[in-house]
Design a protein around this motif. Structure first.
Motif, mmCIF file in Angstrom:
data_model
loop_
_atom_site.group_PDB
_atom_site.id
_atom_site.type_symbol
_atom_site.label_atom_id
_atom_site.label_comp_id
_atom_site.label_asym_id
_atom_site.label_seq_id
_atom_site.Cartn_x
_atom_site.Cartn_y
_atom_site.Cartn_z
ATOM 1 N N THR A 44 -3.792 27.537 -49.664
ATOM 2 C CA THR A 44 -3.185 28.505 -50.224
ATOM 3 C C THR A 44 -1.935 28.233 -51.246
ATOM 4 N N PRO B 52 1.208 26.656 -50.715
ATOM 5 C CA PRO B 52 2.506 26.840 -50.794
ATOM 6 C C PRO B 52 3.576 25.906 -51.551
ATOM 7 N N GLU C 272 7.936 28.923 -50.206
ATOM 8 C CA GLU C 272 7.357 29.887 -50.702
ATOM 9 C C GLU C 272 5.756 29.901 -50.479
ATOM 10 N N THR D 207 1.874 32.272 -49.965
ATOM 11 C CA THR D 207 1.207 33.345 -50.323
ATOM 12 C C THR D 207 0.688 34.120 -49.026
ATOM 13 N N LYS D 208 1.068 35.392 -49.163
ATOM 14 C CA LYS D 208 0.608 36.450 -47.933
ATOM 15 C C LYS D 208 -0.884 36.502 -48.208
ATOM 16 N N GLY E 220 -1.746 38.701 -51.068
ATOM 17 C CA GLY E 220 -1.853 37.990 -52.500
ATOM 18 C C GLY E 220 -0.268 38.079 -52.805
ATOM 19 N N LYS F 119 3.984 37.391 -52.577
ATOM 20 C CA LYS F 119 4.663 36.090 -52.401
ATOM 21 C C LYS F 119 5.895 36.464 -51.474
ATOM 22 N N ASP G 60 10.229 39.129 -48.932
ATOM 23 C CA ASP G 60 9.300 39.187 -49.989
ATOM 24 C C ASP G 60 9.827 39.041 -51.287
#
Length: 369
Positions: A298, A300, A325, A327-328, A331, A333, A366
């Protein structure tokens, strides 16, 4: 020398003093230099001297420019005082303090210089309240070269500065920048040394947030490319990762492997029975590998700063503050701040590997937009 209306000649020798660029440029234009190269650009060789234009060396400087909200605002605070009395912040020579040191900490002439300035600039030249600590390579072994672009005297020469082509310069500069970053970190709350390594914000001129350095630049465009390669982590070969018990090197290797996005490479830092808590729970073996590969896929972004370090025999413990940081699944951050405890052990082959890494989040938020 031919002037507009006459020629000037010398009875004896001529000392050419046009600077490290101007002197070889004039010699080459006059036909003194490598004969084949002169002919290639349309200059008639007079004396074949292959060494002309070679041996160029320069003192690189890399600036650690750091945001400081309470810093002196030179123009806002000092213009009136300077215009009236020639005193105040604008009377500064900018280089307010300097220090000379050796990278190896030994005796002998210094090979590094630190220059402190109570002001900072972005890469676009914009003045931003802050300060700068510049790291200067005093005794470079790297050598560059100057050649002709054409026979036109008005055309600038081609310059290859050759920055950091000598391994010794890289080692010295790495030591100097690390020393400077430790100094910056000591008196700048929130400064993370990783921010001055591979951050795209640093090298592409984006306006960073207030906890990051504003810029990292060197004095010519080619040097910036070299500075990226120098930036503490890029000297690490991803195919031949080598952990050590040195806390800065360990942190560098960890960050380089993690931020590469290549889970298999990052997982190679662990032995089979090592335990990782990166996924939120303790995992080992195949489950750990699969979780690491999925997370790094992803892309990070991780930065970290060494806070504490302990070592005894074949075991070392390193505690870092980290800023992650991710990415959930939807989508969005998310930013996670916390501390991580790493335990490394040295095997019978002499190599260090991760035995335990245990990140603990202090805050999760978030990222909007």
């Amino acid at each position: 020398m031919r002037l507009a209306d006459r020629a000037v000649t010398a009875r004896r020798e001529v000392v050419l003093c046009a600077g490290s660029v101007g002197s070889p440029h004039l010699l080459l234009l006059s036909g003194i230099g490598p004969a084949d190269e002169l002919r290639a650009v349309g200059v008639t060789p007079r004396v074949d001297l292959p060494g002309v234009g070679c041996g160029l060396h320069d003192h690189m400087i890399l600036d650690l420019a750091v945001h400081a909200p309470d810093a002196t605002r030179f123009l806002e605070d000092g213009r009136e005082r300077y215009e009236r009395d020639r005193i105040g912040p604008l009377s500064s020579n900018i280089g307010e303090a300097i220090a000379f040191l050796r990278a190896d900490g030994g005796d002998g002439p210094p090979d590094l210089e630190l220059i402190w300035s109570p002001m900072a600039f972005s890469e676009e030249g914009e003045f931003i309240p802050g300060y700068t600590l510049g790291v200067v390579l005093l005794r470079p072994e790297s050598r560059g070269r100057l050649t002709l672009a054409s026979a036109d005297p008005a055309a600038p020469p081609l310059i290859d500065p050759g920055y950091l082509t000598a391994d010794a310069d890289v080692r010295t500069y790495v030591a100097g920048v690390r020393f400077a970053e430790r100094g910056v970190g000591a008196f700048t709350p929130g400064y993370a040394r990783a921010d001055c390594q591979m951050s795209d914000q640093l090298f592409h001129g984006e306006r960073p947030d207030t906890r990051r350095p504003l810029a990292c630049s060197v004095d010519q465009a080619e040097s910036v490319k070299k500075a990226r390669a120098l930036s503490m982590t890029a000297q690490i070969d991803l195919q031949n990762l080598d952990l050590t018990d040195d806390p800065d090197t360990q942190n560098d290797v960890f960050l380089t492997a993690f931020n590469s996005g290549q889970g298999a490479i990052f997982d190679s830092l662990y032995r089979d029975d090592s335990i990782s808590n990166l996924s939120g729970g303790p995992l080992t073996g195949k489950a750990r590998t699969e979780a690491i590969v999925a997370l790094l896929a992803t892309k990070p972004k991780l930065t970290s700063k060494v806070k504490s370090y302990y070592s005894t025999g074949d075991t070392s413990l390193i505690i870092v503050d980290y800023d992650l940081e991710i990415t959930k699944p939807d989508g969005g951050k998310q930013r996670i701040l916390g501390k991580c405890t790493d335990v490394l052990v040295r095997g019978e082959d002499g190599k260090w590997v991760m035995a335990v890494d245990r990140p603990v989040a202090d805050s999760v938020e978030d990222i909007q937009g």
